[in-house]
Design an enzyme around this catalytic site. Structure first.
Site, PDB file in Angstrom:
ATOM      1  N   LEU A  87     -51.488  35.112  24.624  1.00 41.37           N
ATOM      2  CA  LEU A  87     -52.332  34.511  25.661  1.00 41.37           C
ATOM      3  C   LEU A  87     -52.212  32.992  25.641  1.00 41.37           C
ATOM      4  O   LEU A  87     -52.113  32.387  24.570  1.00 41.37           O
ATOM      5  CB  LEU A  87     -53.803  34.900  25.444  1.00 41.37           C
ATOM      6  CG  LEU A  87     -54.102  36.399  25.329  1.00 41.37           C
ATOM      7  CD1 LEU A  87     -55.593  36.631  25.404  1.00 41.37           C
ATOM      8  CD2 LEU A  87     -53.366  37.205  26.382  1.00 41.37           C
ATOM      9  N   GLY A 132     -50.923  38.540  22.035  1.00 42.83           N
ATOM     10  CA  GLY A 132     -50.753  39.106  23.378  1.00 42.83           C
ATOM     11  C   GLY A 132     -49.310  39.493  23.675  1.00 42.83           C
ATOM     12  O   GLY A 132     -49.055  40.391  24.485  1.00 42.83           O
ATOM     13  N   ASN A 154     -52.103  39.007  15.285  1.00 43.68           N
ATOM     14  CA  ASN A 154     -52.520  38.050  14.259  1.00 43.68           C
ATOM     15  C   ASN A 154     -53.859  37.377  14.568  1.00 43.68           C
ATOM     16  O   ASN A 154     -54.170  36.315  14.043  1.00 43.68           O
ATOM     17  CB  ASN A 154     -51.431  36.974  14.095  1.00 43.68           C
ATOM     18  CG  ASN A 154     -51.157  36.235  15.399  1.00 43.68           C
ATOM     19  OD1 ASN A 154     -51.194  36.827  16.463  1.00 43.68           O
ATOM     20  ND2 ASN A 154     -50.872  34.949  15.329  1.00 43.68           N
ATOM     21  N   GLU A 155     -54.659  38.016  15.447  1.00 52.69           N
ATOM     22  CA  GLU A 155     -55.885  37.372  15.934  1.00 52.69           C
ATOM     23  C   GLU A 155     -56.822  36.907  14.809  1.00 52.69           C
ATOM     24  O   GLU A 155     -57.385  35.825  14.886  1.00 52.69           O
ATOM     25  CB  GLU A 155     -56.648  38.318  16.887  1.00 52.69           C
ATOM     26  CG  GLU A 155     -56.091  38.368  18.298  1.00 52.69           C
ATOM     27  CD  GLU A 155     -54.838  39.226  18.432  1.00 52.69           C
ATOM     28  OE1 GLU A 155     -54.362  39.770  17.420  1.00 52.69           O
ATOM     29  OE2 GLU A 155     -54.335  39.340  19.562  1.00 52.69           O
TER      30      GLU A 155
HETATM   31  C1  LIG Z   1     -56.782  30.803  20.087  1.00 50.49           C
HETATM   32  C2  LIG Z   1     -58.110  30.148  20.126  1.00 50.49           C
HETATM   33  C3  LIG Z   1     -58.902  30.509  21.347  1.00 50.49           C
HETATM   34  C4  LIG Z   1     -60.376  30.699  21.071  1.00 50.49           C
HETATM   35  C5  LIG Z   1     -61.087  31.415  22.195  1.00 50.49           C
HETATM   36  C6  LIG Z   1     -61.817  32.627  21.743  1.00 50.49           C
HETATM   37  C7  LIG Z   1     -62.320  33.463  22.877  1.00 50.49           C
HETATM   38  C8  LIG Z   1     -62.116  34.916  22.678  1.00 50.49           C
HETATM   39  C9  LIG Z   1     -60.759  35.328  23.094  1.00 50.49           C
HETATM   40  C10 LIG Z   1     -60.322  36.600  22.424  1.00 50.49           C
HETATM   41  C11 LIG Z   1     -58.841  36.786  22.604  1.00 50.49           C
HETATM   42  C12 LIG Z   1     -58.339  37.911  21.832  1.00 50.49           C
HETATM   43  C13 LIG Z   1     -56.892  38.182  21.986  1.00 50.49           C
HETATM   44  C14 LIG Z   1     -56.013  37.008  21.828  1.00 50.49           C
HETATM   45  C15 LIG Z   1     -54.720  37.146  22.012  1.00 50.49           C
HETATM   46  C16 LIG Z   1     -53.741  36.009  21.970  1.00 50.49           C
HETATM   47  O1  LIG Z   1     -52.626  36.217  22.372  1.00 50.49           O
HETATM   48  S1  LIG Z   1     -54.221  34.470  21.400  1.00 50.49           S
HETATM   49  C17 LIG Z   1     -52.743  33.507  21.340  1.00 50.49           C
HETATM   50  C18 LIG Z   1     -52.037  33.782  20.067  1.00 50.49           C
HETATM   51  N1  LIG Z   1     -50.767  33.116  20.018  1.00 50.49           N
HETATM   52  C19 LIG Z   1     -50.287  32.595  18.915  1.00 50.49           C
HETATM   53  O2  LIG Z   1     -50.870  32.626  17.866  1.00 50.49           O
HETATM   54  C20 LIG Z   1     -48.950  31.940  19.042  1.00 50.49           C
HETATM   55  C21 LIG Z   1     -49.017  30.529  18.655  1.00 50.49           C
HETATM   56  N2  LIG Z   1     -47.699  29.929  18.787  1.00 50.49           N
HETATM   57  C22 LIG Z   1     -46.733  30.068  17.847  1.00 50.49           C
HETATM   58  O3  LIG Z   1     -46.863  30.720  16.848  1.00 50.49           O
HETATM   59  C23 LIG Z   1     -45.474  29.300  18.113  1.00 50.49           C
HETATM   60  O4  LIG Z   1     -45.707  28.344  19.091  1.00 50.49           O
HETATM   61  C24 LIG Z   1     -44.292  30.195  18.529  1.00 50.49           C
HETATM   62  C25 LIG Z   1     -44.637  31.100  19.693  1.00 50.49           C
HETATM   63  C26 LIG Z   1     -43.796  31.032  17.344  1.00 50.49           C
HETATM   64  C27 LIG Z   1     -43.128  29.271  18.973  1.00 50.49           C
HETATM   65  O5  LIG Z   1     -42.804  28.382  17.966  1.00 50.49           O
HETATM   66  P1  LIG Z   1     -41.816  27.164  18.262  1.00 50.49           P
HETATM   67  O6  LIG Z   1     -40.572  27.655  18.892  1.00 50.49           O
HETATM   68  O7  LIG Z   1     -41.684  26.390  16.997  1.00 50.49           O
HETATM   69  O8  LIG Z   1     -42.536  26.309  19.384  1.00 50.49           O
HETATM   70  P2  LIG Z   1     -43.835  25.385  19.250  1.00 50.49           P
HETATM   71  O9  LIG Z   1     -43.363  23.970  19.039  1.00 50.49           O
HETATM   72  O10 LIG Z   1     -44.786  25.915  18.261  1.00 50.49           O
HETATM   73  O11 LIG Z   1     -44.476  25.533  20.701  1.00 50.49           O
HETATM   74  C28 LIG Z   1     -43.856  24.955  21.849  1.00 50.49           C
HETATM   75  C29 LIG Z   1     -44.943  24.571  22.818  1.00 50.49           C
HETATM   76  O12 LIG Z   1     -45.631  25.744  23.240  1.00 50.49           O
HETATM   77  C30 LIG Z   1     -47.037  25.615  23.036  1.00 50.49           C
HETATM   78  N3  LIG Z   1     -47.637  26.924  22.732  1.00 50.49           N
HETATM   79  C31 LIG Z   1     -47.332  27.733  21.730  1.00 50.49           C
HETATM   80  N4  LIG Z   1     -48.068  28.854  21.786  1.00 50.49           N
HETATM   81  C32 LIG Z   1     -48.861  28.730  22.872  1.00 50.49           C
HETATM   82  C33 LIG Z   1     -49.874  29.578  23.468  1.00 50.49           C
HETATM   83  N5  LIG Z   1     -50.207  30.771  22.970  1.00 50.49           N
HETATM   84  N6  LIG Z   1     -50.507  29.124  24.563  1.00 50.49           N
HETATM   85  C34 LIG Z   1     -50.197  27.901  25.106  1.00 50.49           C
HETATM   86  N7  LIG Z   1     -49.256  27.070  24.573  1.00 50.49           N
HETATM   87  C35 LIG Z   1     -48.601  27.489  23.485  1.00 50.49           C
HETATM   88  C36 LIG Z   1     -47.114  24.650  21.850  1.00 50.49           C
HETATM   89  O13 LIG Z   1     -48.376  24.050  21.783  1.00 50.49           O
HETATM   90  C37 LIG Z   1     -46.004  23.670  22.162  1.00 50.49           C
HETATM   91  O14 LIG Z   1     -46.463  22.800  23.163  1.00 50.49           O
HETATM   92  P3  LIG Z   1     -46.056  21.253  23.127  1.00 50.49           P
HETATM   93  O15 LIG Z   1     -46.572  20.703  21.827  1.00 50.49           O
HETATM   94  O16 LIG Z   1     -46.702  20.655  24.326  1.00 50.49           O
HETATM   95  O17 LIG Z   1     -44.554  21.233  23.173  1.00 50.49           O
END
Ligand SMILES: CCCCCCCCCCCCC/C=C/C(=O)SCCNC(=O)CCNC(=O)[C@H](O)C(C)(C)COP(=O)(O)OP(=O)(O)OC[C@H]1O[C@@H](n2cnc3c(N)ncnc32)[C@H](O)[C@@H]1OP(=O)(O)O
Length: 264
Positions: A87, A132, A154-155
């Site tokens: 997400l 997600g 991994n939530e």
């Molecule tokens: C999460 C807190 C919210 C709280 C709200 C709570 C409310 C209740 C909600 C309940 C929701 C339940 C279910 C949730 C499901 C989800 O899916 S939550 C999202 C979980 N996602 C992750 O944990 C992934 C995080 N990202 C990573 O691990 C890494 O980025 C990657 C995907 C492995 C890629 O790594 P790498 O190639 O090294 O790139 P990065 O430099 O890390 O990232 C590049 C840019 O992308 C941005 N980014 C990464 N992930 C996200 C994302 N999920 N959403 C938006 N943007 C993301 C990252 O910030 C970088 O941006 P810039 O710095 O601008 O380049």
């Protein structure tokens, strides 16, 4: 020869949120005329994070494929090392209540559509697939994953709780015991580890290999009646969708999620 089909424009799919519509193409859909196999490719750099617009396009794409005579659909990513980062965190950061509601509805609708397609589905996971992203792949019937990436729900590691339909999707794929261990610890599996527990069905050397293995999966159904196949799928998956969609708990849970999101 592959023919392109257009994904339903966001503004038509969800008129109530015209302000959030986007004309950019976040999902590419192509159908191979010879094999009848559709490939749905997410293309939202940098990480295919699932925002409202991407979800609407994905949902539209899988729904539209239901009206075509396809052999199956593959879900994959145009990005080199990411299937989907899950997400979009920006959707969860101080959203307006209407946006939060639309976002959650689109997420649930997309999950239901993919989980329930009449045609077979495979996720060709060609990169990291946390949270997600993992959910999207779990909605498909079969998963082929390229080596040396990570996948999982991994939530808890992020301090959030996976909705119960995320959990149900995991339990539909791996054992209850493994799901409990994985979800409570927020485990991200490497490809080979995911294969060992059955979270992915096959591993692949690269994207091409993953796509080839995905295509091969569909041939299992060459001698199977598609209606009997779909009804059997519904028999197996219908209860999960019903729980995900209709129950009182679901409505309460959604209100809770939206409430949490708008307060953070
Ligand atoms: C999460 C807190 C919210 C709280 C709200 C709570 C409310 C209740 C909600 C309940 C929701 C339940 C279910 C949730 C499901 C989800 O899916 S939550 C999202 C979980 N996602 C992750 O944990 C992934 C995080 N990202 C990573 O691990 C890494 O980025 C990657 C995907 C492995 C890629 O790594 P790498 O190639 O090294 O790139 P990065 O430099 O890390 O990232 C590049 C840019 O992308 C941005 N980014 C990464 N992930 C996200 C994302 N999920 N959403 C938006 N943007 C993301 C990252 O910030 C970088 O941006 P810039 O710095 O601008 O380049």
């Amino acid at each position: 020869m592959a023919s392109k089909i257009f994904v339903r424009p966001i503004s038509i799919a969800f008129n109530a949120f015209r302000n959030y519509s986007s004309s950019s193409k976040l999902v590419d859909v192509s159908i191979n005329d010879k094999t009848g196999i559709a490939t749905v490719t997410m293309q939202r750099p940098p990480v295919n994070s699932l925002n409202y617009e991407l979800l609407i396009e994905l949902n539209g794409a899988f729904q539209d494929l239901g009206s075509k005579k396809i052999k199956g659909a593959i879900l994959t990513s145009s990005l080199k090392t990411i299937f989907s980062a899950g997400l979009d965190i920006l959707e969860m950061y101080k959203p307006k209540p209407e946006r939060a509601n639309a976002f959650w509805t689109s997420l649930q609708d997309t999950w239901i559509t993919i989980f329930n397609t009449p045609y077979p589905t495979v996720a060709a996971i060609n990169g990291h697939s946390p949270a997600g992203g993992c959910l999207l792949s779990l909605a498909c019937e079969y998963r082929v994953m390229v080596n040396n990436y990570t996948i999982g729900l991994n939530e808890t590691k992020l301090g959030i709780v996976a909705p119960f339909w995320f959990v149900a999707s995991m339990k539909n794929t791996i054992s209850n015991r493994e799901s409990e261990l994985a979800l409570t610890s927020g485990r991200l599996y490497k490809t080979d580890e995911a294969f060992k527990v059955g979270l992915v069905d096959e591993t692949a050397e690269n994207k091409e290999d993953a796509l080839a293995k995905a295509e091969k999966f569909f041939s299992r159904f060459d001698a199977v009646n598609p209606i009997a196949r779909f009804l059997t799928k519904q028999e197996l998956r219908g209860k999960i969708v019903k729980v995900g969609r209709k129950t009182f708990i679901y409505k309460i849970f959604r209100k809770f999620q939206i409430c949490m999101m708008t307060r953070i």
